[in-house]
Design an enzyme around this catalytic site. Structure first.
Site, short mmCIF file in Angstrom:
data_model
loop_
_atom_site.label_atom_id
_atom_site.label_comp_id
_atom_site.label_asym_id
_atom_site.label_seq_id
_atom_site.Cartn_x
_atom_site.Cartn_y
_atom_site.Cartn_z
N CYS A 1 33.15 19.02 16.74
CA CYS A 1 33.60 18.58 18.07
C CYS A 1 34.43 19.69 18.73
CB CYS A 1 34.45 17.32 17.98
SG CYS A 1 33.58 15.88 17.33
N CYS B 1 37.59 16.55 14.11
CA CYS B 1 36.19 16.93 13.89
C CYS B 1 35.95 18.41 14.24
CB CYS B 1 35.30 16.01 14.74
SG CYS B 1 33.59 16.53 14.88
#
Length: 140
Positions: free
Chosen positions: A68, A65
């Site tokens: 993230c 991600c």
């Protein structure tokens, strides 16, 4: 206040009249606060989120991600600067699928703030540093 050790997950009582930053675990003798986010798993989650009294800020994330990855330095900096008022932990949703399912994680990053086992706040998506600090601090 009851605090879980980041090393052995043992529960420790912190006296209010002593500085928490230098406190050591009564069981393993390691520092209770390292200034780094914990890797939370099914094995240690309950000790930190349910049994400990210290508010726990959790970042549900995955290695693939992009948001993230860009939020990770902000989260780590918050752990350095806001401990011992909060405990910070990360849950890798790929490795801890049971925890991700338990909290109905549909998008990542998802941030949750726990107080004594209850989710008191939830935020989907990465936040800029100032907005994240403001969000966390509003639940002291």
């Amino acid at each position: 206040m009851i605090v879980a050790c980041p090393n052995c997950n043992g529960l420790n009582r912190l006296p209010a009249d002593r500085p928490a930053a230098a406190a050591k675990c009564g069981k393993c003798k390691q520092l209770l606060f390292s200034g780094a986010p914990l890797d939370l798993t099914s094995a240690n989650f309950a000790a930190h989120a349910q049994k400990a009294e210290l508010p726990l800020v959790v970042d549900f994330w995955a290695s693939w991600c992009g948001p993230c990855q860009s939020f990770a330095p902000v989260f780590s900096q918050a752990a350095r600067e806001l401990e011992p008022h909060f405990r910070f932990g990360k849950i890798n949703t790929e490795q801890q699928q049971q925890l991700a399912a338990q909290f109905n994680i549909r998008s990542i990053p998802t941030l949750m703030l726990f107080k004594q086992g209850k989710v008191v706040a939830q935020q989907a998506g990465a936040l800029p540093k100032q907005a994240f600090y403001q969000w966390v601090s509003s639940y002291k």
